[in-house]
Design an enzyme around this catalytic site. Structure first.
Site, PDB file in Angstrom:
ATOM      1  N   HIS A  24       0.859  -1.183   0.000  1.00 22.83           N
ATOM      2  CA  HIS A  24       0.000   0.000   0.000  1.00 22.83           C
ATOM      3  C   HIS A  24       0.897   1.235   0.000  1.00 22.83           C
ATOM      4  O   HIS A  24       1.884   1.282   0.717  1.00 22.83           O
ATOM      5  CB  HIS A  24      -0.915  -0.002   1.221  1.00 22.83           C
ATOM      6  CG  HIS A  24      -1.900  -1.143   1.200  1.00 22.83           C
ATOM      7  ND1 HIS A  24      -2.880  -1.278   0.236  1.00 22.83           N
ATOM      8  CD2 HIS A  24      -2.019  -2.229   1.996  1.00 22.83           C
ATOM      9  CE1 HIS A  24      -3.586  -2.371   0.455  1.00 22.83           C
ATOM     10  NE2 HIS A  24      -3.088  -2.977   1.521  1.00 22.83           N
TER      11      HIS A  24
ATOM     12  N   ARG B 224       7.542  -5.372   2.815  1.00 21.27           N
ATOM     13  CA  ARG B 224       6.232  -6.002   2.590  1.00 21.27           C
ATOM     14  C   ARG B 224       5.979  -5.943   1.098  1.00 21.27           C
ATOM     15  O   ARG B 224       5.865  -4.852   0.524  1.00 21.27           O
ATOM     16  CB  ARG B 224       5.091  -5.332   3.339  1.00 21.27           C
ATOM     17  CG  ARG B 224       3.760  -6.034   2.929  1.00 21.27           C
ATOM     18  CD  ARG B 224       2.598  -5.745   3.810  1.00 21.27           C
ATOM     19  NE  ARG B 224       2.061  -4.415   3.653  1.00 21.27           N
ATOM     20  CZ  ARG B 224       0.920  -4.016   4.214  1.00 21.27           C
ATOM     21  NH1 ARG B 224       0.215  -4.847   4.956  1.00 21.27           N
ATOM     22  NH2 ARG B 224       0.494  -2.782   4.047  1.00 21.27           N
TER      23      ARG B 224
ATOM     24  N   GLU C 110      -4.785 -12.446   7.537  1.00 23.51           N
ATOM     25  CA  GLU C 110      -5.673 -11.279   7.512  1.00 23.51           C
ATOM     26  C   GLU C 110      -6.955 -11.562   6.737  1.00 23.51           C
ATOM     27  O   GLU C 110      -7.596 -10.636   6.252  1.00 23.51           O
ATOM     28  CB  GLU C 110      -4.944 -10.057   6.946  1.00 23.51           C
ATOM     29  CG  GLU C 110      -4.213 -10.269   5.641  1.00 23.51           C
ATOM     30  CD  GLU C 110      -3.469  -9.019   5.159  1.00 23.51           C
ATOM     31  OE1 GLU C 110      -3.642  -7.923   5.713  1.00 23.51           O
ATOM     32  OE2 GLU C 110      -2.722  -9.155   4.167  1.00 23.51           O
TER      33      GLU C 110
ATOM     34  N   THR D  16      -6.840  -4.784   9.925  1.00 20.98           N
ATOM     35  CA  THR D  16      -7.988  -4.188   9.236  1.00 20.98           C
ATOM     36  C   THR D  16      -8.563  -5.145   8.188  1.00 20.98           C
ATOM     37  O   THR D  16      -9.774  -5.302   8.089  1.00 20.98           O
ATOM     38  CB  THR D  16      -7.635  -2.827   8.588  1.00 20.98           C
ATOM     39  OG1 THR D  16      -6.703  -3.006   7.534  1.00 20.98           O
ATOM     40  CG2 THR D  16      -7.078  -1.866   9.604  1.00 20.98           C
ATOM     41  N   ASP D  17      -7.687  -5.816   7.431  1.00 20.10           N
ATOM     42  CA  ASP D  17      -8.211  -6.810   6.490  1.00 20.10           C
ATOM     43  C   ASP D  17      -8.851  -7.981   7.232  1.00 20.10           C
ATOM     44  O   ASP D  17      -9.864  -8.531   6.782  1.00 20.10           O
ATOM     45  CB  ASP D  17      -7.091  -7.318   5.561  1.00 20.10           C
ATOM     46  CG  ASP D  17      -6.832  -6.358   4.414  1.00 20.10           C
ATOM     47  OD1 ASP D  17      -7.807  -5.867   3.822  1.00 20.10           O
ATOM     48  OD2 ASP D  17      -5.656  -6.097   4.108  1.00 20.10           O
TER      49      ASP D  17
HETATM   50  C1  3PY Z   1      -4.097  -4.654   7.568  1.00 15.85           C
HETATM   51  O1  3PY Z   1      -4.492  -4.077   8.589  1.00 15.85           O
HETATM   52  O2  3PY Z   1      -4.806  -5.377   6.854  1.00 15.85           O
HETATM   53  C2  3PY Z   1      -2.718  -4.515   7.173  1.00 15.85           C
HETATM   54  O3  3PY Z   1      -2.305  -5.100   6.205  1.00 15.85           O
HETATM   55  C3  3PY Z   1      -1.847  -3.579   7.945  1.00 15.85           C
HETATM   56  O4  3PY Z   1      -1.006  -2.886   7.114  1.00 15.85           O
HETATM   57 MG    MG Z   2      -3.784  -5.933   4.978  1.00 15.61          MG
END
Ligand code: 3PY
Ligand code: MG
Length: 251
Positions: A44, A69, A145, A170-171
């Site tokens: 990102h 990453r 995630e 968050t994902d």
């Molecule tokens: C998420 O919160 O999904 C992430 O990948 C953090 O960068």
């Molecule tokens: Mg993520």
């Protein structure tokens, strides 16, 4: 060689810095702030591989462990990041054992994996023994995630050669039908995060978590996480600038 792996070998936890913005100077400044590892985020944000190479060069003047990453579970991107001198790879969206095996294989030289020979910077920063030590020195983080990743947690955690699970909160929340939110002190996503930490430790590997608040990152360390990312370059500016402006009555 790897400060991160040395810490882990001593049973200590690491604090990981995070770079969402391109720029060798910014990477150099961040590398000298005392983080144990520093991650360049190519998933990102605007950082591409041509941005990442001078950032890795700038980071090499410090003892921070350089991590990347990658944008996806795509071996060619991982191999380019490793050749450029990364000593850790965080792979997003690892959903099952096949994903995890494909990821780890891309990061390991034969006969363990399928990484291709050509570490033009890895050889410089890793020294003449790089080809012999890289498989052990390079840290592999599989991001958990997704709902599917949760369902296959044990199989993923037990993948040979995998060093750590890394949580994208968050994902993880998103794929379970919750608002995508960091710093889950309690509630259903906090329970999932605890389960991931426990699965990593049950498999004898490390657990890391992404955060945006220092108090939450501190709690995660207390709870037994082996690595926390408490903030990022952009978040520190977003938090610091308004504070300065408020102090000058500009709010
Ligand atoms: C998420 O919160 O999904 C992430 O990948 C953090 O960068
Ligand atoms: Mg993520």
């Amino acid at each position: 060689m790897s400060r991160l792996k040395d810490l882990w070998a001593a049973g200590d936890a690491a604090v990981n810095g995070w770079l969402s913005s391109p720029g060798a100077y910014l990477a150099e400044v961040m590398a000298h702030q005392g983080w144990d590892s520093l991650t360049i985020d190519m998933q990102h944000g605007p950082i591409g591989i041509s941005d990442a190479v001078p950032m890795l060069q700038a980071m090499a003047a410090s003892d921070v462990t350089p991590v990347v990453r990658v944008p996806w579970n795509e071996p060619s991107v991982m191999m380019r990041a490793l050749d450029a001198g990364a000593f850790g790879i965080i792979c997003p969206m690892v959903n099952n054992r096949d994903d995890a095996e494909r990821f780890v294989a891309a990061c390991r030289y034969p006969p363990v994996g399928v990484r291709s020979n050509g570490a033009y910077r890895g050889m410089i920063v890793g020294g003449p023994g790089y080809l012999d030590t890289a498989n052990d020195e390079i840290a592999t983080f599989a991001m958990i995630e997704t709902r599917e990743g949760m369902a296959n947690l044990k199989e993923i955690a037990e993948t040979p050669g995998l060093d750590a699970l890394y949580i994208g909160p968050t994902d993880l929340a998103f794929s379970h039908g919750h608002p995508p939110k960091h710093d889950n002190f309690d509630g259903p996503v906090a329970d999932l995060i605890a389960q991931i930490r426990e699965a990593a430790h049950a498999a004898g590997i490390k657990a890391g978590v992404h955060a945006t608040r220092t108090d939450y990152a501190a709690k995660m360390l207390e709870d037994g996480f082996d690595l926390v990312t408490p903030t990022s370059d952009v978040r520190m500016i977003q938090a610091g600038a308004p504070e300065v402006l408020r102090g000058l009555g500009r709010d």
